[in-house]
Design a protein around this motif. Structure first.
Motif, PDB file in Angstrom:
ATOM      1  N   GLN A  88       0.821  -1.205   0.000  1.00  0.00           N
ATOM      2  CA  GLN A  88       0.000   0.000   0.000  1.00  0.00           C
ATOM      3  C   GLN A  88       0.859   1.261   0.000  1.00  0.00           C
ATOM      4  OE1 GLN A  88      -3.227   0.115  -0.550  1.00  0.00           O
ATOM      5  NE2 GLN A  88      -3.200  -2.132  -0.690  1.00  0.00           N
ATOM      6  N   ARG A  89       1.980   1.212   0.688  1.00  0.00           N
ATOM      7  CA  ARG A  89       2.896   2.357   0.701  1.00  0.00           C
ATOM      8  C   ARG A  89       3.445   2.628  -0.694  1.00  0.00           C
ATOM      9  NH1 ARG A  89       7.865   2.922   5.083  1.00  0.00           N
ATOM     10  NH2 ARG A  89       8.694   4.944   4.365  1.00  0.00           N
ATOM     11  N   LEU A  90       3.795   1.560  -1.380  1.00  0.00           N
ATOM     12  CA  LEU A  90       4.290   1.708  -2.752  1.00  0.00           C
ATOM     13  C   LEU A  90       3.182   2.165  -3.698  1.00  0.00           C
ATOM     14  CD1 LEU A  90       6.591  -1.437  -3.034  1.00  0.00           C
ATOM     15  CD2 LEU A  90       7.329   0.940  -3.306  1.00  0.00           C
ATOM     16  N   MET A  91       1.999   1.624  -3.522  1.00  0.00           N
ATOM     17  CA  MET A  91       0.880   2.013  -4.388  1.00  0.00           C
ATOM     18  C   MET A  91       0.594   3.511  -4.262  1.00  0.00           C
ATOM     19  SD  MET A  91      -1.414   0.953  -6.589  1.00  0.00           S
ATOM     20  CE  MET A  91      -1.766  -0.792  -6.342  1.00  0.00           C
ATOM     21  N   THR A  92       0.556   3.994  -3.029  1.00  0.00           N
ATOM     22  CA  THR A  92       0.299   5.416  -2.805  1.00  0.00           C
ATOM     23  C   THR A  92       1.420   6.272  -3.381  1.00  0.00           C
ATOM     24  OG1 THR A  92      -0.947   4.950  -0.781  1.00  0.00           O
ATOM     25  CG2 THR A  92      -0.068   7.186  -1.035  1.00  0.00           C
ATOM     26  N   GLY A  93       2.672   5.882  -3.095  1.00  0.00           N
ATOM     27  CA  GLY A  93       3.817   6.664  -3.573  1.00  0.00           C
ATOM     28  C   GLY A  93       3.947   6.662  -5.074  1.00  0.00           C
ATOM     29  N   LEU A  94       3.782   5.490  -5.698  1.00  0.00           N
ATOM     30  CA  LEU A  94       3.935   5.404  -7.150  1.00  0.00           C
ATOM     31  C   LEU A  94       2.808   6.123  -7.883  1.00  0.00           C
ATOM     32  CD1 LEU A  94       5.129   1.721  -7.683  1.00  0.00           C
ATOM     33  CD2 LEU A  94       6.504   3.807  -7.797  1.00  0.00           C
ATOM     34  N   THR A  95       1.605   6.082  -7.343  1.00  0.00           N
ATOM     35  CA  THR A  95       0.492   6.820  -7.954  1.00  0.00           C
ATOM     36  C   THR A  95       0.786   8.312  -7.954  1.00  0.00           C
ATOM     37  OG1 THR A  95      -1.091   5.109  -7.274  1.00  0.00           O
ATOM     38  CG2 THR A  95      -1.975   7.290  -7.830  1.00  0.00           C
ATOM     39  N   ALA A  96       1.311   8.807  -6.828  1.00  0.00           N
ATOM     40  CA  ALA A  96       1.685  10.225  -6.753  1.00  0.00           C
ATOM     41  C   ALA A  96       2.868  10.524  -7.661  1.00  0.00           C
ATOM     42  CB  ALA A  96       2.023  10.590  -5.306  1.00  0.00           C
ATOM     43  N   LEU A  97       3.829   9.598  -7.713  1.00  0.00           N
ATOM     44  CA  LEU A  97       5.005   9.782  -8.563  1.00  0.00           C
ATOM     45  C   LEU A  97       4.606   9.872 -10.032  1.00  0.00           C
ATOM     46  CD1 LEU A  97       8.151   9.847  -8.676  1.00  0.00           C
ATOM     47  CD2 LEU A  97       8.077   7.354  -8.870  1.00  0.00           C
ATOM     48  N   ALA A  98       3.713   8.998 -10.469  1.00  0.00           N
ATOM     49  CA  ALA A  98       3.238   9.036 -11.857  1.00  0.00           C
ATOM     50  C   ALA A  98       2.558  10.358 -12.161  1.00  0.00           C
ATOM     51  CB  ALA A  98       2.287   7.870 -12.120  1.00  0.00           C
ATOM     52  N   ARG A  99       1.776  10.860 -11.207  1.00  0.00           N
ATOM     53  CA  ARG A  99       1.087  12.139 -11.420  1.00  0.00           C
ATOM     54  C   ARG A  99       2.079  13.279 -11.575  1.00  0.00           C
ATOM     55  NH1 ARG A  99       0.576  15.843  -7.860  1.00  0.00           N
ATOM     56  NH2 ARG A  99       0.892  14.407  -6.104  1.00  0.00           N
ATOM     57  N   VAL A 100       3.071  13.337 -10.685  1.00  0.00           N
ATOM     58  CA  VAL A 100       4.055  14.415 -10.756  1.00  0.00           C
ATOM     59  C   VAL A 100       4.858  14.325 -12.048  1.00  0.00           C
ATOM     60  CG1 VAL A 100       6.185  15.298  -9.710  1.00  0.00           C
ATOM     61  CG2 VAL A 100       4.200  14.783  -8.272  1.00  0.00           C
ATOM     62  N   LEU A 101       5.310  13.137 -12.405  1.00  0.00           N
ATOM     63  CA  LEU A 101       6.069  12.976 -13.649  1.00  0.00           C
ATOM     64  C   LEU A 101       5.224  13.388 -14.856  1.00  0.00           C
ATOM     65  CD1 LEU A 101       7.828   9.542 -12.984  1.00  0.00           C
ATOM     66  CD2 LEU A 101       9.004  11.727 -13.353  1.00  0.00           C
ATOM     67  N   ARG A 102       3.990  12.936 -14.881  1.00  0.00           N
ATOM     68  CA  ARG A 102       3.115  13.222 -16.026  1.00  0.00           C
ATOM     69  C   ARG A 102       2.876  14.720 -16.186  1.00  0.00           C
ATOM     70  NH1 ARG A 102      -0.285   9.671 -14.740  1.00  0.00           N
ATOM     71  NH2 ARG A 102       0.310   8.013 -16.180  1.00  0.00           N
ATOM     72  N   ASP A 103       2.884  15.446 -15.072  1.00  0.00           N
ATOM     73  CA  ASP A 103       2.610  16.885 -15.108  1.00  0.00           C
ATOM     74  C   ASP A 103       3.845  17.723 -15.433  1.00  0.00           C
ATOM     75  OD1 ASP A 103      -0.030  16.452 -14.538  1.00  0.00           O
ATOM     76  OD2 ASP A 103       0.119  16.969 -12.404  1.00  0.00           O
ATOM     77  N   LEU A 104       5.027  17.111 -15.463  1.00  0.00           N
ATOM     78  CA  LEU A 104       6.234  17.883 -15.751  1.00  0.00           C
ATOM     79  C   LEU A 104       6.188  18.460 -17.163  1.00  0.00           C
ATOM     80  CD1 LEU A 104       9.062  15.619 -14.230  1.00  0.00           C
ATOM     81  CD2 LEU A 104       8.110  17.734 -13.263  1.00  0.00           C
ATOM     82  N   GLN A 105       6.507  19.740 -17.271  1.00  0.00           N
ATOM     83  CA  GLN A 105       6.552  20.450 -18.542  1.00  0.00           C
ATOM     84  C   GLN A 105       7.921  21.112 -18.683  1.00  0.00           C
ATOM     85  OE1 GLN A 105       4.076  20.179 -20.741  1.00  0.00           O
ATOM     86  NE2 GLN A 105       2.924  18.913 -19.285  1.00  0.00           N
ATOM     87  N   PRO A 106       8.238  21.667 -19.852  1.00  0.00           N
ATOM     88  CA  PRO A 106       9.549  22.326 -20.006  1.00  0.00           C
ATOM     89  C   PRO A 106       9.868  23.328 -18.913  1.00  0.00           C
ATOM     90  CG  PRO A 106       8.509  22.101 -22.144  1.00  0.00           C
ATOM     91  CD  PRO A 106       7.494  21.639 -21.135  1.00  0.00           C
ATOM     92  N   LYS A 107       8.861  24.048 -18.414  1.00  0.00           N
ATOM     93  CA  LYS A 107       9.115  25.067 -17.391  1.00  0.00           C
ATOM     94  C   LYS A 107       9.633  24.470 -16.091  1.00  0.00           C
ATOM     95  CE  LYS A 107       4.375  24.991 -15.598  1.00  0.00           C
ATOM     96  NZ  LYS A 107       3.134  25.755 -15.386  1.00  0.00           N
ATOM     97  N   ASN A 108       9.425  23.157 -15.868  1.00  0.00           N
ATOM     98  CA  ASN A 108       9.878  22.522 -14.634  1.00  0.00           C
ATOM     99  C   ASN A 108      11.377  22.231 -14.632  1.00  0.00           C
ATOM    100  OD1 ASN A 108       6.875  21.297 -15.157  1.00  0.00           O
ATOM    101  ND2 ASN A 108       7.241  21.705 -12.992  1.00  0.00           N
ATOM    102  N   PHE A 109      12.020  22.328 -15.793  1.00  0.00           N
ATOM    103  CA  PHE A 109      13.442  22.002 -15.917  1.00  0.00           C
ATOM    104  C   PHE A 109      14.245  23.278 -16.124  1.00  0.00           C
ATOM    105  CE2 PHE A 109      10.986  18.363 -17.308  1.00  0.00           C
ATOM    106  CZ  PHE A 109      11.578  17.321 -16.616  1.00  0.00           C
ATOM    107  N   VAL A 110      15.192  23.513 -15.227  1.00  0.00           N
ATOM    108  CA  VAL A 110      15.974  24.745 -15.286  1.00  0.00           C
ATOM    109  C   VAL A 110      17.451  24.424 -15.080  1.00  0.00           C
ATOM    110  CG1 VAL A 110      14.062  26.161 -14.426  1.00  0.00           C
ATOM    111  CG2 VAL A 110      15.697  25.183 -12.815  1.00  0.00           C
ATOM    112  N   ARG A 111      18.286  25.334 -15.547  1.00  0.00           N
ATOM    113  CA  ARG A 111      19.725  25.210 -15.300  1.00  0.00           C
ATOM    114  C   ARG A 111      19.993  25.387 -13.802  1.00  0.00           C
ATOM    115  NH1 ARG A 111      24.953  27.022 -17.577  1.00  0.00           N
ATOM    116  NH2 ARG A 111      24.043  27.200 -19.636  1.00  0.00           N
ATOM    117  N   TYR A 112      20.841  24.516 -13.244  1.00  0.00           N
ATOM    118  CA  TYR A 112      21.133  24.570 -11.811  1.00  0.00           C
ATOM    119  C   TYR A 112      21.862  25.855 -11.433  1.00  0.00           C
ATOM    120  CZ  TYR A 112      23.098  23.690  -7.231  1.00  0.00           C
ATOM    121  OH  TYR A 112      23.440  23.808  -5.915  1.00  0.00           O
ATOM    122  N   SER A 113      21.487  26.413 -10.273  1.00  0.00           N
ATOM    123  CA  SER A 113      22.275  27.467  -9.635  1.00  0.00           C
ATOM    124  C   SER A 113      22.030  27.387  -8.138  1.00  0.00           C
ATOM    125  CB  SER A 113      21.893  28.855 -10.157  1.00  0.00           C
ATOM    126  OG  SER A 113      20.647  29.269  -9.637  1.00  0.00           O
TER     127      SER A 113
END
Length: 218
Positions: A88-113
């Motif tokens: 259940q811990r994995l199910m909850t975490g992976l469901t949230a992980l899939a949502r966050v990954l799926r929502d990533l857009q170009p604006k989420n990636f930036v050069r490190y500083s």
């Protein structure tokens, strides 16, 4: 800087003079995220691999729903147990992980500083500095910003058993507090495997154990 290096991209209403506007400018001379590709090429590459990461996470979610002996053995291999609580811990975490990954857009990636990491609310990462490829600030659940280091730019896009763009996206997204909130107890997927036996609680809290569980194939 000459005016041809700037382009108007929008207007904004000030709060001092009603209905007044101010130009917003975008600096076209800013360095690209990766020195070996244009930002357009970077966006295409990272979004393609974001989609692949989501596919692998979705596969593991289906495993957890199916829960055959093979699925349980995979969980036990990486986390030292196949208990219902862990499932259940994995199910909850992976469901949230899939949502966050799926929502990533170009604006989420930036050069490190360092300044950006501080702005997001974290202390700059000084661990493993020469090999670091990306950073996130775990509490940054509002923007899910992923800071890209130059080493990320030359990574292989995918591997079943070695670090790659795909495994890095899973690793970094697992750090966010609204997914798993993982730490970096041990780097590298294969080196994380012993944690399942020596310290299962650290294994479920280790970013590369999550990434390994999702994509690693011996």
């Amino acid at each position: 800087m000459s005016e041809e290096n700037w382009v108007a991209v929008g207007t904004a209403t000030t709060n001092r003079t009603p209905d007044s506007n101010v130009d917003i400018f975008l600096d076209l001379d800013a360095p690209s995220i990766c020195p070996n590709m244009t930002d357009a090429e970077f966006r295409a590459m990272v979004l393609k691999n974001r989609d692949r990461a989501v596919t692998h996470v979705d596969t593991r979610i289906l495993d957890l729903k199916r829960w055959t002996a093979k699925d349980q053995a995979r969980v036990a291999l990486w986390f030292g147990s196949s208990s219902e609580d862990l499932r259940q811990r994995l199910m909850t975490g992976l469901t949230a992980l899939a949502r966050v990954l799926r929502d990533l857009q170009p604006k989420n990636f930036v050069r490190y500083s360092d300044e950006l990491v501080k702005h997001l609310g974290c202390v700059p990462n000084n661990k493993n500095g020469s090999g670091v490829v990306a950073d996130v600030c775990g509490p940054d659940t509002a923007t899910h910003t992923i800071c890209i280091h130059v080493n990320f730019c030359s990574m292989r896009e995918f591997s079943w058993d070695k670090d790659s763009v795909v495994s890095t996206l899973i690793h970094e997204a697992s750090h966010f507090k609204d997914t798993f909130g993982t730490q970096d107890h041990i780097y590298y997927m294969s080196k994380s495997l012993p944690l399942a036996k020596t310290n299962p609680e650290r294994a479920i809290d280790n970013a590369d154990s999550i990434a390994g569980y999702v994509i690693y194939e011996a």
